[in-house]
Design a protein around this motif. Structure first.
Motif, PDB file in Angstrom:
ATOM      1  N   PRO A 202    -100.513-171.193 -36.895  1.00 21.60           N
ATOM      2  CA  PRO A 202    -100.333-169.754 -37.112  1.00 21.60           C
ATOM      3  C   PRO A 202    -101.660-169.002 -37.247  1.00 21.60           C
ATOM      4  O   PRO A 202    -101.784-167.855 -36.816  1.00 21.60           O
ATOM      5  CB  PRO A 202     -99.519-169.681 -38.408  1.00 21.60           C
ATOM      6  CG  PRO A 202     -98.842-171.012 -38.518  1.00 21.60           C
ATOM      7  CD  PRO A 202     -99.814-171.982 -37.928  1.00 21.60           C
ATOM      8  N   ASP A 203    -102.657-169.672 -37.821  1.00 20.28           N
ATOM      9  CA  ASP A 203    -103.977-169.060 -37.957  1.00 20.28           C
ATOM     10  C   ASP A 203    -104.644-168.893 -36.596  1.00 20.28           C
ATOM     11  O   ASP A 203    -105.255-167.860 -36.305  1.00 20.28           O
ATOM     12  CB  ASP A 203    -104.876-169.912 -38.853  1.00 20.28           C
ATOM     13  CG  ASP A 203    -104.283-170.157 -40.218  1.00 20.28           C
ATOM     14  OD1 ASP A 203    -103.895-169.175 -40.871  1.00 20.28           O
ATOM     15  OD2 ASP A 203    -104.204-171.328 -40.621  1.00 20.28           O
ATOM     16  N   GLU A 204    -104.523-169.927 -35.759  1.00 26.62           N
ATOM     17  CA  GLU A 204    -105.130-169.865 -34.431  1.00 26.62           C
ATOM     18  C   GLU A 204    -104.520-168.720 -33.621  1.00 26.62           C
ATOM     19  O   GLU A 204    -105.231-167.989 -32.915  1.00 26.62           O
ATOM     20  CB  GLU A 204    -104.942-171.198 -33.709  1.00 26.62           C
ATOM     21  CG  GLU A 204    -105.650-171.259 -32.370  1.00 26.62           C
ATOM     22  CD  GLU A 204    -105.610-172.652 -31.754  1.00 26.62           C
ATOM     23  OE1 GLU A 204    -105.837-172.749 -30.534  1.00 26.62           O
ATOM     24  OE2 GLU A 204    -105.366-173.622 -32.498  1.00 26.62           O
ATOM     25  N   ARG A 205    -103.202-168.567 -33.714  1.00 18.05           N
ATOM     26  CA  ARG A 205    -102.529-167.467 -33.031  1.00 18.05           C
ATOM     27  C   ARG A 205    -103.068-166.123 -33.520  1.00 18.05           C
ATOM     28  O   ARG A 205    -103.373-165.224 -32.724  1.00 18.05           O
ATOM     29  CB  ARG A 205    -101.022-167.553 -33.264  1.00 18.05           C
ATOM     30  CG  ARG A 205    -100.211-166.417 -32.626  1.00 18.05           C
ATOM     31  CD  ARG A 205     -98.723-166.640 -32.872  1.00 18.05           C
ATOM     32  NE  ARG A 205     -97.912-165.625 -32.206  1.00 18.05           N
ATOM     33  CZ  ARG A 205     -97.583-164.456 -32.735  1.00 18.05           C
ATOM     34  NH1 ARG A 205     -97.995-164.157 -33.971  1.00 18.05           N
ATOM     35  NH2 ARG A 205     -96.840-163.593 -32.066  1.00 18.05           N
ATOM     36  N   HIS A 206    -103.211-165.995 -34.838  1.00 13.41           N
ATOM     37  CA  HIS A 206    -103.699-164.745 -35.423  1.00 13.41           C
ATOM     38  C   HIS A 206    -105.115-164.427 -34.957  1.00 13.41           C
ATOM     39  O   HIS A 206    -105.402-163.294 -34.538  1.00 13.41           O
ATOM     40  CB  HIS A 206    -103.667-164.852 -36.955  1.00 13.41           C
ATOM     41  CG  HIS A 206    -104.285-163.687 -37.659  1.00 13.41           C
ATOM     42  ND1 HIS A 206    -103.569-162.578 -38.054  1.00 13.41           N
ATOM     43  CD2 HIS A 206    -105.587-163.444 -38.041  1.00 13.41           C
ATOM     44  CE1 HIS A 206    -104.373-161.713 -38.637  1.00 13.41           C
ATOM     45  NE2 HIS A 206    -105.595-162.213 -38.641  1.00 13.41           N
TER      46      HIS A 206
END
Length: 273
Positions: A202-206
């Motif tokens: 989810p962090d990478e997507r953000h």
């Protein structure tokens, strides 16, 4: 048995030395942070004094003695005390001190809040000439940038790259001190997105979408940093160097700015006030 102080012998050649001292000295240091906490690191230290024409040399061992006495509290605020000790102990009117170290900052991933430590190459510098003391702070910050041109002309996607923003600032007199965290925040706010040591999916997507929504050229990053530093009353002068390791070119792109332009500040640093 009394041993002769050979360094204290007179010299008759009539040549003063700008600097004489020790360099490449590795020493454990304790670095102070903006929140009042401290962290252990290993510093690479350079210490020097000016040597008058009539004096043969300086006492090198005293540099290490002074460093040992002050190594447990290193910050831009404590550097003048170290220089004062150098000048008094070695009978010098001019002295310089530089400490290079890796400074660690705890980072939280933007969505998962996963915690990790990020290391930054930093330099604390001080120079005294008997009438004034010049203090400088430098940090290199890794960042992400997305190319505005690539985004504008592509049917989908855009090329991005990891870059580095190096900021060197001269501390203004009689104001609150600058901190490494301040410069890191400015650099990251000037790029497309920060770099993190630990990211979950989810962090990478953000981070990917944050960067895509905020494309910047390397020139933009340099100007973004300069705008923030120019308006900070704690900053007397600065040099900014932004660079990108281009992902679709076999070269790096860079931009730099020195302010104020009419000062004696050089691209490599400050030699005089």
């Amino acid at each position: 048995m009394t041993l002769e102080d050979v360094q204290g012998r007179p010299d008759t050649r009539g040549i003063a030395l700008d600097e004489a001292g020790v360099a490449g000295l590795r020493y454990p240091v304790t670095l102070a942070d903006r929140d009042g906490a401290k962290q252990e690191s290993v510093g690479q230290v350079t210490m020097s004094v000016a040597v008058p024409a009539e004096v043969k040399g300086t006492h090198m061992s005293r540099f290490v003695e002074i460093l040992h006495e002050h190594a447990t509290d290193i910050s831009i605020a404590t550097m003048p005390m170290v220089l004062d000790a150098v000048c008094q102990r070695l009978g010098a009117e001019q002295a310089r001190l530089q400490i290079r170290a890796t400074y660690f900052r705890e980072r939280f991933a933007p969505v998962s809040q996963a915690r990790s430590l990020m290391g930054y190459d930093a330099v604390w510098s001080a120079a005294a000439d008997g009438t004034s003391t010049l203090l400088a702070l430098e940090v290199q910050v890794p960042v992400t940038s997305v190319c505005p041109c690539s985004k504008a002309i592509s049917d989908y996607g855009a090329h991005n790259q990891r870059g580095h923003i190096t900021i060197r600032v001269q501390q203004a007199d009689d104001v609150s001190p600058l901190w490494i965290e301040d410069l890191v925040d400015i650099a990251e706010n000037s790029a497309s997105a920060p770099v993190y040591p630990l990211l979950k999916r989810p962090d990478e997507r953000h981070v990917t979408m944050q960067a895509y929504d905020n494309p910047v050229f390397v020139e933009d990053m340099a100007r973004n940093v300069a705008t923030q530093l120019r308006d900070d009353p704690r900053v007397a002068a600065f040099h900014v160097h932004a660079s990108n390791d281009e992902s679709i070119h076999d070269h790096a792109a860079f931009a730099s700015i020195t302010w104020p332009r009419a000062s004696t500040l050089g691209h490599a640093g400050w030699e005089k006030r």
